[in-house]
Design a protein around this motif. Structure first.
Motif, PDB file in Angstrom:
ATOM      1  N   ARG A 205       0.825  -1.213   0.000  1.00 15.83           N
ATOM      2  CA  ARG A 205       0.000   0.000   0.000  1.00 15.83           C
ATOM      3  C   ARG A 205       0.861   1.266   0.000  1.00 15.83           C
ATOM      4  NH1 ARG A 205      -2.954  -1.213   4.079  1.00 15.83           N
ATOM      5  NH2 ARG A 205      -2.063   0.105   5.699  1.00 15.83           N
ATOM      6  N   ASN A 206       2.033   1.199   0.615  1.00 15.65           N
ATOM      7  CA  ASN A 206       2.897   2.367   0.727  1.00 15.65           C
ATOM      8  C   ASN A 206       3.988   2.422  -0.345  1.00 15.65           C
ATOM      9  OD1 ASN A 206       2.329   3.942   3.447  1.00 15.65           O
ATOM     10  ND2 ASN A 206       2.042   1.770   3.885  1.00 15.65           N
ATOM     11  N   LYS A 207       4.021   1.409  -1.188  1.00 17.49           N
ATOM     12  CA  LYS A 207       5.136   1.244  -2.137  1.00 17.49           C
ATOM     13  C   LYS A 207       5.370   2.458  -3.029  1.00 17.49           C
ATOM     14  CE  LYS A 207       4.430  -1.071  -5.824  1.00 17.49           C
ATOM     15  NZ  LYS A 207       4.193  -2.077  -6.887  1.00 17.49           N
ATOM     16  N   ASP A 208       4.342   2.916  -3.720  1.00 12.30           N
ATOM     17  CA  ASP A 208       4.517   3.959  -4.725  1.00 12.30           C
ATOM     18  C   ASP A 208       5.063   5.259  -4.133  1.00 12.30           C
ATOM     19  OD1 ASP A 208       3.631   2.210  -6.634  1.00 12.30           O
ATOM     20  OD2 ASP A 208       1.563   2.932  -6.601  1.00 12.30           O
ATOM     21  N   TYR A 209       4.489   5.682  -3.017  1.00 14.84           N
ATOM     22  CA  TYR A 209       4.979   6.892  -2.356  1.00 14.84           C
ATOM     23  C   TYR A 209       6.375   6.679  -1.790  1.00 14.84           C
ATOM     24  CZ  TYR A 209       1.797  10.899  -2.003  1.00 14.84           C
ATOM     25  OH  TYR A 209       1.081  12.038  -2.249  1.00 14.84           O
ATOM     26  N   ALA A 210       6.591   5.517  -1.196  1.00 17.07           N
ATOM     27  CA  ALA A 210       7.879   5.235  -0.541  1.00 17.07           C
ATOM     28  C   ALA A 210       9.031   5.285  -1.538  1.00 17.07           C
ATOM     29  CB  ALA A 210       7.827   3.871   0.138  1.00 17.07           C
ATOM     30  N   LEU A 211       8.794   4.854  -2.760  1.00 19.14           N
ATOM     31  CA  LEU A 211       9.851   4.846  -3.771  1.00 19.14           C
ATOM     32  C   LEU A 211      10.258   6.253  -4.195  1.00 19.14           C
ATOM     33  CD1 LEU A 211       8.670   1.839  -5.969  1.00 19.14           C
ATOM     34  CD2 LEU A 211      10.642   1.907  -4.435  1.00 19.14           C
ATOM     35  N   LYS A 212       9.509   7.260  -3.769  1.00 16.50           N
ATOM     36  CA  LYS A 212       9.869   8.651  -4.060  1.00 16.50           C
ATOM     37  C   LYS A 212      10.819   9.227  -3.023  1.00 16.50           C
ATOM     38  CE  LYS A 212       5.495   9.610  -6.433  1.00 16.50           C
ATOM     39  NZ  LYS A 212       4.263  10.451  -6.460  1.00 16.50           N
ATOM     40  N   ASP A 213      11.006   8.497  -1.933  1.00 15.25           N
ATOM     41  CA  ASP A 213      11.944   8.940  -0.888  1.00 15.25           C
ATOM     42  C   ASP A 213      13.348   8.488  -1.278  1.00 15.25           C
ATOM     43  OD1 ASP A 213      13.361   9.621   1.350  1.00 15.25           O
ATOM     44  OD2 ASP A 213      12.379   8.194   2.694  1.00 15.25           O
ATOM     45  N   THR A 214      14.125   9.377  -1.882  1.00 16.01           N
ATOM     46  CA  THR A 214      15.441   8.998  -2.401  1.00 16.01           C
ATOM     47  C   THR A 214      16.440   8.685  -1.287  1.00 16.01           C
ATOM     48  OG1 THR A 214      16.025  11.361  -2.534  1.00 16.01           O
ATOM     49  CG2 THR A 214      15.145  10.323  -4.520  1.00 16.01           C
ATOM     50  N   VAL A 215      16.236   9.246  -0.105  1.00 24.62           N
ATOM     51  CA  VAL A 215      17.165   9.000   1.001  1.00 24.62           C
ATOM     52  C   VAL A 215      17.099   7.543   1.451  1.00 24.62           C
ATOM     53  CG1 VAL A 215      17.755   9.599   3.385  1.00 24.62           C
ATOM     54  CG2 VAL A 215      17.084  11.397   1.773  1.00 24.62           C
ATOM     55  N   MET A 216      15.892   6.997   1.507  1.00 26.51           N
ATOM     56  CA  MET A 216      15.687   5.635   1.988  1.00 26.51           C
ATOM     57  C   MET A 216      15.539   4.625   0.847  1.00 26.51           C
ATOM     58  SD  MET A 216      15.582   5.344   5.348  1.00 26.51           S
ATOM     59  CE  MET A 216      14.525   3.928   5.654  1.00 26.51           C
TER      60      MET A 216
END
Length: 402
Positions: A205-216
């Motif tokens: 559920r969080n995948k798409d947004y999470a992949l925008k966090d370049t730090v993590m």
């Protein structure tokens, strides 16, 4: 039913409802008194929530408004302590922040569904949206607070609440989907919570947004890969590892796991391709050299495997696996030669292969004495073929009593 009977029933209904309405008004008035004094807020909250349990009150906007003001007062009391750097309960602070948003959402829903003054309701919504947006970041901070304590369930709840702001009609005018720069950070940490809880639905559920966090991003891709593996989603697993190599070509995780996947699938051509691409980036990385030596060993390219193992040892002579692979490769060479009739020259070559294997396998045994399942059978064959009686008896006894 005659008009007289209808009027009588209406009168009876009004008589019945009158004490309830009066009691309701009294409870609201008492709650507002508590709000002004800043005392007994828990009692006031309980009173309003109890009123809302009665279906007769679900359309009463005043109850929702009063409850929201109570929770707002609770939050501001704790927030004032934070601002003044006075002692406060951190968990209570963040939990109250979440309760504040949940309560205002219920008020907003009531305004949408039951409000009778559209213009006035819209002004109220705008004020509430502006007010809550000031404190929205504390939902994210609460998620980090519980994350540091490894309470992934509570952290997830806070981060869910932060991300849910995007879906709430109350914040529709703010266009949070486009303007919220913190959302990818919240999603990547929420994905981590799901990963630690082994809750695959939270991760996805969080995948798409999470992949925008370049730090993590590097860690996020690792957590995604392991989640796909847990889900037995081969396509997702391979594509994530491939993306990881593309984005982080010097990360050992993605390369070694993809090589391991192809090797287990007996797709050694693809495994070699991944290993060679990795070695093109760093020809002296012992982890990549070892991975390739495993592949070569599996496909019977023993001489090439031995050459790689010797290179590994020259770079790092404390890597036990290099000695093991070299030892196995020499045994494999001896076994292959034993399958055909041999002359004296070939018999000597066979013996030489066992002798070379002995050197590497005994070194591996010394470095990994606990891995008896790997070296014992190999040494048994070596001692037997080299007529090493004393050593053979020792290993034979060991195997028979194991």
């Amino acid at each position: 039913m005659t008009l007289k009977k209808q009027l009588l029933l209406l009168l009876l209904l009004l008589i019945t409802l009158s004490p309830c309405v009066n009691a309701q008004k009294k409870e609201i008035a008492q709650a507002r008194t508590y709000i002004k004094s800043g005392k007994n807020l828990d009692k006031a909250e309980q009173s309003m929530r109890k009123l809302l349990l009665d279906s007769a009150n679900v359309r009463n906007i005043r109850i929702y408004t009063t409850l929201a003001e109570i929770v707002r007062k609770q939050y501001e009391q704790v927030n004032e302590k934070v601002y003044l750097k006075q002692p406060y309960d951190t968990a209570v602070f963040f939990n109250t922040a979440k309760k504040l948003f949940d309560t205002y959402y219920k008020l907003d829903s009531a305004l949408i569904n039951y409000g009778v003054k559209p213009d006035a309701n819209e002004r109220i919504r705008e004020r509430n949206s502006e007010y809550l947006n000031t404190y929205r970041i504390n939902l994210y901070n609460g998620g980090l607070y519980w994350l540091r304590k490894n309470d992934f369930k509570k952290s997830k709840a806070m981060l869910d609440s932060y991300l849910d702001c995007h879906n709430q009609p109350l914040f529709s005018s703010l266009n949070l989907v486009e303007s919220d720069s913190v959302a990818p950070l919240a999603a990547s940490r929420n994905l981590y919570c799901g990963y630690r809880m082994q809750n695959t639905s939270v991760v996805m559920r969080n995948k798409d947004y999470a992949l925008k966090d370049t730090v993590m991003l590097e860690r996020t891709l690792q957590y995604l890969a392991e989640t796909y593996s847990l889900m037995n989603d081969t396509e997702g697993y391979v594509s994530t590892l491939t993306e990881g190599i593309k984005r982080f070509p010097r990360s050992n995780y993605f390369i070694t796991h993809l090589i391991d996947y192809y090797s287990k699938a007996s797709d050694y051509e693809q495994a070699l391709k991944v290993a060679d691409n990795a070695l093109a980036l760093d020809s002296c990385e012992t982890l990549y050299l070892y991975a390739k030596s495993n592949i070569l060993l599996n496909i019977g390219k023993n001489d090439e495997c031995i050459a790689l193992c010797e290179k590994i040892i020259s770079l790092n002579d404390s890597m036990p696996e290099a000695y093991y692979n070299a030892g196995v490769a020499y045994i494999n060479k001896a076994f292959a030669m034993e399958k055909v009739r041999a002359n004296n020259k070939k018999r000597q070559q066979i013996k030489n292969n066992y002798s070379m294997s002995l050197k590497y396998m005994e070194k591996y045994r010394a470095m990994r004495p606990e891995d008896k399942d790997r070296w014992a059978a190999a040494l048994y064959n070596i001692y037997l073929k080299l007529n090493m009686g004393k050593e053979f008896e020792e290993i034979d006894k060991m195997l028979r009593h194991s």
